[in-house]
Design an enzyme around this catalytic site. Structure first.
Site, PDB file in Angstrom:
ATOM      1  N   GLY A 112      30.022  32.910  31.261  1.00  0.00           N
ATOM      2  CA  GLY A 112      30.539  33.969  31.057  1.00  0.00           C
ATOM      3  C   GLY A 112      30.147  34.897  32.393  1.00  0.00           C
ATOM      4  O   GLY A 112      30.361  36.248  32.552  1.00  0.00           O
TER       5      GLY A 112
ATOM      6  N   THR B 285      33.358  30.714  37.479  1.00  0.00           N
ATOM      7  CA  THR B 285      34.713  30.092  37.958  1.00  0.00           C
ATOM      8  C   THR B 285      35.639  31.084  38.485  1.00  0.00           C
ATOM      9  O   THR B 285      36.174  30.970  39.515  1.00  0.00           O
ATOM     10  CB  THR B 285      35.345  29.913  36.539  1.00  0.00           C
TER      11      THR B 285
ATOM     12  N   ASN C 196      32.333  33.426  26.191  1.00  0.00           N
ATOM     13  CA  ASN C 196      33.395  33.327  27.353  1.00  0.00           C
ATOM     14  C   ASN C 196      34.700  32.949  26.626  1.00  0.00           C
ATOM     15  O   ASN C 196      34.843  31.869  26.204  1.00  0.00           O
ATOM     16  CB  ASN C 196      33.030  32.541  28.403  1.00  0.00           C
TER      17      ASN C 196
ATOM     18  N   SER D 107      35.590  29.603  28.913  1.00  0.00           N
ATOM     19  CA  SER D 107      34.465  28.972  29.520  1.00  0.00           C
ATOM     20  C   SER D 107      34.717  27.471  29.822  1.00  0.00           C
ATOM     21  O   SER D 107      35.275  26.726  29.463  1.00  0.00           O
ATOM     22  CB  SER D 107      33.322  29.168  28.394  1.00  0.00           C
TER      23      SER D 107
ATOM     24  N   GLY E 132      25.079  27.390  33.883  1.00  0.00           N
ATOM     25  CA  GLY E 132      23.858  27.845  34.148  1.00  0.00           C
ATOM     26  C   GLY E 132      22.895  27.470  32.896  1.00  0.00           C
ATOM     27  O   GLY E 132      23.232  26.862  32.009  1.00  0.00           O
TER      28      GLY E 132
ATOM     29  N   GLU F   3      20.792  27.306  29.757  1.00  0.00           N
ATOM     30  CA  GLU F   3      21.286  27.605  28.512  1.00  0.00           C
ATOM     31  C   GLU F   3      19.998  27.527  27.769  1.00  0.00           C
ATOM     32  O   GLU F   3      19.358  26.614  27.330  1.00  0.00           O
ATOM     33  CB  GLU F   3      22.308  26.658  28.024  1.00  0.00           C
TER      34      GLU F   3
HETATM   35  N1  LIG Z   1      35.021  39.554  39.563  1.00  0.00           N
HETATM   36  C1  LIG Z   1      35.522  39.475  38.270  1.00  0.00           C
HETATM   37  N2  LIG Z   1      36.368  40.569  38.194  1.00  0.00           N
HETATM   38  C2  LIG Z   1      36.986  40.848  36.941  1.00  0.00           C
HETATM   39  N3  LIG Z   1      36.511  40.024  35.711  1.00  0.00           N
HETATM   40  C3  LIG Z   1      35.651  39.142  35.970  1.00  0.00           C
HETATM   41  C4  LIG Z   1      35.130  38.899  37.194  1.00  0.00           C
HETATM   42  N4  LIG Z   1      34.427  37.919  36.929  1.00  0.00           N
HETATM   43  C5  LIG Z   1      34.482  37.251  35.961  1.00  0.00           C
HETATM   44  N5  LIG Z   1      35.188  38.121  35.221  1.00  0.00           N
HETATM   45  C6  LIG Z   1      35.413  38.196  33.663  1.00  0.00           C
HETATM   46  O1  LIG Z   1      34.472  37.312  33.131  1.00  0.00           O
HETATM   47  C7  LIG Z   1      35.303  36.316  32.237  1.00  0.00           C
HETATM   48  C8  LIG Z   1      34.265  35.151  32.480  1.00  0.00           C
HETATM   49  O2  LIG Z   1      34.079  34.519  33.730  1.00  0.00           O
HETATM   50  P1  LIG Z   1      34.122  33.166  34.023  1.00  0.00           P
HETATM   51  O3  LIG Z   1      35.186  32.330  33.377  1.00  0.00           O
HETATM   52  O4  LIG Z   1      34.105  32.989  35.679  1.00  0.00           O
HETATM   53  O5  LIG Z   1      32.862  32.728  33.701  1.00  0.00           O
HETATM   54  P2  LIG Z   1      31.778  31.392  34.081  1.00  0.00           P
HETATM   55  O6  LIG Z   1      30.517  31.951  34.628  1.00  0.00           O
HETATM   56  O7  LIG Z   1      32.676  30.390  34.670  1.00  0.00           O
HETATM   57  O8  LIG Z   1      31.529  31.121  32.672  1.00  0.00           O
HETATM   58  P3  LIG Z   1      31.408  29.584  32.145  1.00  0.00           P
HETATM   59  O9  LIG Z   1      30.042  29.031  32.334  1.00  0.00           O
HETATM   60  O10 LIG Z   1      31.281  29.724  30.580  1.00  0.00           O
HETATM   61  O11 LIG Z   1      32.452  28.612  32.497  1.00  0.00           O
HETATM   62  C9  LIG Z   1      36.680  35.949  33.044  1.00  0.00           C
HETATM   63  O12 LIG Z   1      37.334  35.329  32.242  1.00  0.00           O
HETATM   64  C10 LIG Z   1      36.700  37.356  33.281  1.00  0.00           C
HETATM   65  O13 LIG Z   1      37.621  38.100  32.363  1.00  0.00           O
HETATM   66 MG   LIG Z   2      33.700  28.862  34.266  1.00  0.00          MG
END
Ligand SMILES: Nc1ncnc2c1ncn2[C@@H]1O[C@H](COP(=O)(O)OP(=O)(O)OP(=O)(O)O)[C@@H](O)[C@H]1O
Ligand SMILES: [Mg+2]
Length: 1055
Positions: free
Chosen positions: A105, A109, A156, A159, A387, A389
């Site tokens: 989260g 991604t 998330n 996720s 990352g 955990e």
């Molecule tokens: N740059 C951004 N601008 C706006 N919202 C964001 C941004 N980055 C992340 N978010 C919000 O945070 C949420 C989680 O981000 P993301 O899915 O990239 O997390 P992650 O680090 O990939 O988590 P995981 O490890 O669970 O996959 C997104 O769905 C979005 O709602």
């Molecule tokens: Mg992700």
């Protein structure tokens, strides 16, 4: 340090912190988060805080502002790192990679998507179709991978439940030619069970909620995730709208990528099989185990393209090879059957996911690439991986994930240090040793052969007999008891945070993590009865068959143990790290500001934790080893040259380095800098801030100066433009005038030889400036043409011509016939032809009148019909001279009946004022008699007489009749009809009479009033107003007047 950011937004690079400690780090991170500055550098590493809101810092325009810029030229951004990685790859033909890490989260991604977006936007400027299609597939692959690999978790909503490393290949032009995706450790246990509040993988809900009725029917599914064991838990979350739209997007993405419709069908069939498997229940009839629902077995068989018997048998029995080469079927217990079913569901999904990845890889893999032909093929890798955990209950998965992070951190520190060292070496600056935490020891604890945890785990898994998770823990306690980073309750009995015979703890670089050994062995062995593999391989569905190649081995062959999950993971990590290590790395370190997805809350406790385990302070320390800031000389000079009189605006020194030295010396910073070969190194951030603040103070003055110069330049440019415009306008006007003249000249060149002297030539339209001139020219031309025509007319014909012209002028085209085509005889009564018997007599009378009245010429004569004062119509003769209009009696030898004077009596007279009384009275008599008027002429200085003309107007009709009314000033008008002799009945003489009369008056410069009436003509007779109209009457041989109600009617002979 990034430009354009003032200190009110915090420090845009953590190396500029006054002191490297957690408090300052967090303060800066918080300040920047609150000011919507979600990105901050540590040198070339971007620290990104999830904003949890849409930020206006992405998109085409921002991409353009980062394209081709150096890292520190713009505020910190993912785009800057993407650009740096791309530039390094393109300029130096180096393979690069961007490692994105952070907890679930934190925005990994999303960050990877922005990076991909940036790379897609800046490449292939020539829009080559094949490159566009590669980019399209790369971008679309995200959507498919997210559907099958992402799920809603409590941390998330989207996720990623797998690690992803994507290589993008570029040709020598820097355009993407293909790519390759590696996936790591899909969390397949999610398929059968989710934590409370979490969901299964998105793909299941997308199918159930977004799939068409027809599709669901063919898969024997109902549009309700609550009906399926595997998706029941996730139905509470409200994401159905997204699922429906995402289903469409995924279907279309699969098509774009190149999945055939059969393949797409198979994908959804597998999902359906998994859902049906989840609903399978086993029961016992005492002896053997049965499947509760036969329908489900049939449906699974249909979807797997096989027979229900095979499905049933695979679910309830396993084939065991006996020693002698025989095989027997051994029935499962209910527990074993359920375990087998779940393992099968998990394995099915995992294979499906890997197959999708491999299918995408097959599409995007670089084909027909010949380095000799196409130049070096370079790569940018993007790693989006889970990352660190630390949960309350950490199991095998967390162990793997944390081991992965441990390895990446190791690589990270090593590479950063290596980069620093290399830079110092390049710049010829002495390297100072930096103390940092080397986590190789922890990596070894996990992966070392024979002694490492993975080896011990494998050993336990391979042991014969009933080995439990506790045996594994005991074995670790035995072998790792001396390891400084390993402990357990047995080794540290006083630590009550660990359970006896269940927990062990690893001191990770990011902190202590307690793992529970429960399930370690099973998860590591990851057993799946071979029967399932054979079952799948023998399916008639080619996709299923392709996914399960081991199924083709015969039972006796399948004896070799497959590698355990931990070993597979370790191997993939080692190869990942090897892969990354040979690339130039760029890092994005993502931080999650709070647990509640709030865009405003900065949870210091959580952030501190993340900063710790991401090793960010370590990173700042390494980066600041010795020197906090460095900049190439030219850049440094460019930025701070205004702060020194020797360098502003331009220096006269040999090199930029000398100029930089001048700046440093002027500020007395010599003790705080080192001069490298191409860069200046500043030891403390304060030095930089002093320079920055001086610069900031000078900037407004420079801006004003630049504005002044620029405005001047703009004004001069505008002025030059205006001048040019005027010059062009005047040239164009000249050109238009000349062109007009040339055109006129061309058109009229031959007019002399033309029969109409150019009357038929159309004049070209003149430019506006020549309008008056044009009119004058036309006038002159008309005069010239008239002259040409007239000069050929003999003088004897001139009076007639003049008369005709005068007639034309006064009639203004209003009369039907005015006899212009005929020769005008004028004096018809003197002509023997017209007046055969009486012409001599008429000539005699005319002569007498000439000698009496002194007229010069006869203007017109002819017989007329006239109405006399008693309203009787009579034949009379009309003689019109230049002085009088005479009415004669033709039957009495043209006896004079009446004369009306025509001409004015203008002339020089004695000055009235000097006149004697006698003369004056004589004059007044003359005036009265001759009906003249006395008026004063200023030009002559004299009193002048002018005649009261008796005849002051003539009225005619517009038809062919010969009616003429002479109006007199005395309002005693003369009503006449011109008569024509036999043979000339159709001649018009009215035009002739008017012509000679008008010409005469014209010469007197007293215009004659001619009225052409359409109907009746108004006139006066002895002061009374009357009117005369014209009618045709049968039986009349001659035109004649008759009295009518309002006056008279002229009757014309009719047929
Ligand atoms: N740059 C951004 N601008 C706006 N919202 C964001 C941004 N980055 C992340 N978010 C919000 O945070 C949420 C989680 O981000 P993301 O899915 O990239 O997390 P992650 O680090 O990939 O988590 P995981 O490890 O669970 O996959 C997104 O769905 C979005 O709602
Ligand atoms: Mg992700």
């Amino acid at each position: 340090m990034a430009e354009l950011d003032s200190l009110e937004f915090g420090k845009s690079d953590f190396v500029l912190l006054d002191e490297v400690n957690m408090e300052q780090f967090l303060d800066n991170l918080k300040l920047r988060f609150e000011k919507d500055r979600i990105y901050t550098y540590i040198g070339e590493v971007v620290v990104s805080v999830n904003p949890y809101k849409q930020m206006d810092i992405f998109g085409k325009e921002v991409i353009e502002s980062y394209q081709g810029r150096e890292l520190y030229e713009r505020p910190p951004h993912l785009y800057a790192v993407a650009d740096a990685a791309y530039k390094a790859m393109k300029r130096r033909a180096k393979d690069t990679c961007i490692v994105i890490s952070g907890e679930s989260g934190a925005g990994k991604t999303e960050a990877s998507k922005y990076i991909m977006q940036y790379i897609a936007a800046i490449t292939n400027p020539s829009q080559r179709a094949e490159v566009e299609s590669v980019k399209n597939v790369l971008l679309k692959s995200n959507c498919v991978l997210e559907a099958f690999g992402n799920a809603k978790t409590n941390r998330n909503d989207n996720s990623s439940r797998f690690g992803k490393y994507m290589d993008i290949n570029f040709n020598f032009n820097g355009d993407p030619t293909g790519g390759h995706i590696n996936n790591y450790l899909l969390e397949k246990s999610r398929v059968i069970k989710q934590q409370e509040g979490e969901r299964n993988f998105h793909s299941f809900y997308q199918l159930l909620l977004g799939g068409s009725e027809e599709m669901l029917r063919s898969l024997h599914l109902k549009k309700d995730p609550a009906m399926y064991c595997f998706t029941r838990e996730g139905t509470i979350s409200n994401m159905s709208g997204d699922d429906m739209s995402n289903h469409k997007a995924v279907m279309s993405a699969m098509k774009v990528i190149g999945f055939s419709s059969e393949e797409i069908n198979s994908v959804y069939k597998i999902l359906a099989i998994i859902l049906h498997l989840g609903n399978l229940v086993f029961e016992s009839d005492g002896d053997s185990v049965l499947v509760h629902s036969e329908d489900l077995v049939c449906q699974i068989a249909e979807l797997a393209c096989t027979q229900p018997d095979i499905v049933r048998k695979t679910l309830l029995y396993r084939t065991v090879a006996t020693g002698g080469g025989d095989v027997i079927d051994k029935g499962h217990s209910i527990h074993e059957a359920s375990f087998g079913r779940d393992a099968f569901a998990k394995a099915l999904y995992e294979r499906l996911f890997c197959w999708i990845v491999s299918r995408i890889n097959a599409v995007i893999e670089v084909k027909d690439y010949n380095p000799l032909l196409h130049g070096k093929n370079t790569v940018i890798g993007v790693l989006d991986i889970y990352g660190f955990e630390i949960f309350d209950n950490n199991s095998f998965e967390q162990f793997c994930i944390n081991y992965c992070n441990e390895k990446l951190q190791q690589l990270f520190i090593e590479l950063i240090l290596r980069q620093e060292q290399e830079e110092y070496q390049r710049e010829g600056i002495e390297w100072q040793h930096i103390e940092y935490f080397n986590n190789q020891i922890i990596v070894d604890l996990v992966e070392q052969p024979h002694k490492g945890i993975i080896s011990i785990l494998d050993e336990a898994c391979l042991s014969v007999g009933h080995v439990t998770d506790t045996h594994f823990l005991e074995s670790m306690d035995k072998k790792l008891s001396k390891h400084p980073h390993y402990t357990s309750r047995k080794l540290c009995a006083s630590d009550k945070t660990m359970e006896f015979l269940r927990d062990f703890r690893i001191k990770h670089y990011a902190g202590n993590v307690t793992y529970s050994v429960e399930g370690f062995l099973d998860k590591n062995k990851d057993p799946l009865f071979q029967d399932f593999k054979r079952f799948m391989y023998n399916s008639l569905d080619p996709v299923l068959q392709e996914m399960w190649p081991e199924g083709q081995l015969s039972i006796t062959e399948v004896t070799k143990r497959p590698l355990t999950a931990a070993v597979l993971f370790k191997n993939s990590m080692i190869s990942l790290v090897e892969n990354l290590a040979c690339k130039e790395p760029y890092y994005v370190r993502c931080i999650k500001p709070n647990e509640v997805k709030s865009p405003v809350q900065f949870d210091e406790q959580r952030c501190r934790h993340q900063v710790e385990y991401l090793g960010l302070l370590e990173n700042v320390r390494v980066r600041r080893a010795g020197f906090a800031y460095r900049q190439p000389y030219a850049r440094f000079l460019q930025r701070y040259k205004m702060t020194c009189e020797y360098t502003w605006p331009n220096h006269l020194m040999e090199t930029d380095r000398e100029a930089v030295e001048a700046i440093i010396t002027q500020h007395d910073f010599q003790g705080d800098v080192a001069y490298g070969l191409s860069k200046v190194f500043l030891r403390t951030p304060q030095t930089l801030f002093t320079l920055e603040s001086e610069r900031a103070a000078l900037i407004p003055i420079i801006v004003l100066f630049l504005q002044k110069v620029w405005r001047g330049a703009l004004a001069r440019k505008r002025c030059r433009g205006m001048r040019a415009v005027y010059c062009i306008m005047s040239c164009f006007k000249r050109h238009k005038v000349k062109a007009h003249f040339r055109e006129v000249e061309k058109r009229f060149a031959n007019v002399r030889n033309m029969s109409d002297y150019g009357k038929s030539i159309e004049w070209p339209t003149p430019p506006a400036v020549l309008l008056q001139f044009h009119e004058n020219t036309k006038y002159l031309f008309r005069r010239w043409r008239a002259r040409q025509i007239i000069k050929n007319i003999p003088p004897s014909h001139m009076p007639e011509v003049r008369a005709k012209v005068a007639a034309m002028e006064v009639l203004r085209g209003e009369r039907l016939d005015w006899g212009y085509s005929r020769t005008w005889e004028r004096d018809y009564l003197s002509s023997a032809k017209e007046n055969t018997q009486m012409c001599t007599q008429f000539v005699k009378v005319a002569k007498e009148l000439k000698s009496k009245d002194k007229y010069n010429t006869v203007l017109f004569s002819c017989l007329i019909r006239k109405v006399n004062r008693f309203n009787k119509s009579k034949d009379r003769a009309l003689l019109l001279t230049d002085r009088h209009l005479y009415k004669l009696e033709p039957r009495k030898n043209f006896k004079l009946l009446k004369s009306l004077p025509l001409e004015s009596l203008t002339g020089r007279k004695k000055k009235y004022c000097n006149m004697t009384q006698e003369n004056r009275s004589i004059f007044e008599r003359v005036i009265n008699r001759e009906r003249t008027q006395l008026h004063y002429s200023t030009s002559l200085g004299l009193f002048v007489f002018s005649c009261f003309l008796h005849v002051n107007g003539v009225s005619v009709t517009c038809s062919r009749d010969q009616l003429v009314v002479f109006h007199t000033v005395q309002k005693d008008d003369m009503l006449t009809c011109l008569q024509r002799v036999q043979g000339c009945e159709n001649e018009d003489r009215v035009g002739e009479l008017l012509g000679v009369l008008a010409d005469h008056f014209k010469r007197l410069k007293t215009p004659l009033q001619v009225t052409v009436q359409r109907s009746a003509i108004q006139f006066h007779m002895r002061g009374q107003q009357k009117c005369v109209s014209v009618e045709t009457k049968i039986g009349h041989n001659q035109p004649d007047f008759r009295k009518s109600r309002g006056g008279f009617t002229l009757y014309l002979p009719g047929n």
